[in-house]
Design a protein around this motif. Sequence first.
Motif: not given
Length: 274
Positions: A204-206, A208-211
């Motif tokens: 998870m990339d915090y 962007t809130g996406k993988i």
Amino acid sequence: EARLAAVNADAGWVFKKGAIDFAGGTVVHINAGIAGLVGALIVGKRIGYGKDLMAPHSLTMSMIGASLLWVGWFGFNAGSNLEASGGAALAMTNSFVATAAAALSWMFAEWMLKGHPSVLGVISGAVAGLVAVTPAAGYAGPMGAIVLGLVVGVVCLFFVTTVKNALGYDDSLDVFGVHCIGGIIGAIGTGILVNPALGGTGIMDYTTGKIADYEFGVQLVSQTWGVCTTLVWSGVGSAILYKVVDVIVGLRINVESEREGLDLTEHTERAYNM
């Protein structure tokens, strides 16, 4: 940005380096394994080590203990998901299949090397599998976990036989060969198996809130930071603490007491009346 700030505010140094560890392979197994090796080196060998036969006290009890450990480990790994969701189910599945694979790979490797399989080998392999899958439990796919188990069973067998015999240290329960080495393989392996292309969950990339996009080299460097930090921090810290204890109370009993047995000399108890 507020989300990223909230994540980083309480984050640890290794987390900020990008390392991932689902249920504590570094903080539990590598930590304990290197501390155990340092302790074995500082305390020294048992009297008669390498000359007298020091067989396991009770293989039956070892089998019971390993079985309890395998069951309890589901709480350890699946519980680290912190909620009863698909992530917990994945961690539970991985914890089962990696352990089974490692038990089999240790057994077959020992069978080929020594000409016979053993109960002690199977349960040692199972523990090695549990150790290796701990950091990977919620990140790898089930097939990746099986491969991780197959690898760790063989590598840990090599360390507890060939490497330990070559270096001559007295690690009675193979905490270095199984937990530290297994933990390192698990930590590095997690950085590989998290790759969505290999059935992993991705990271998870915090911001962007996406993988995030998976980058092999970057993730392996991050995992190595986690491994090396733990080895140095725990290894050096343990050495200092052992020395402090040695000065204050001493680390070894005298030769007579060791020969008689610590149950009697330290605790005035006898496990069996023969």
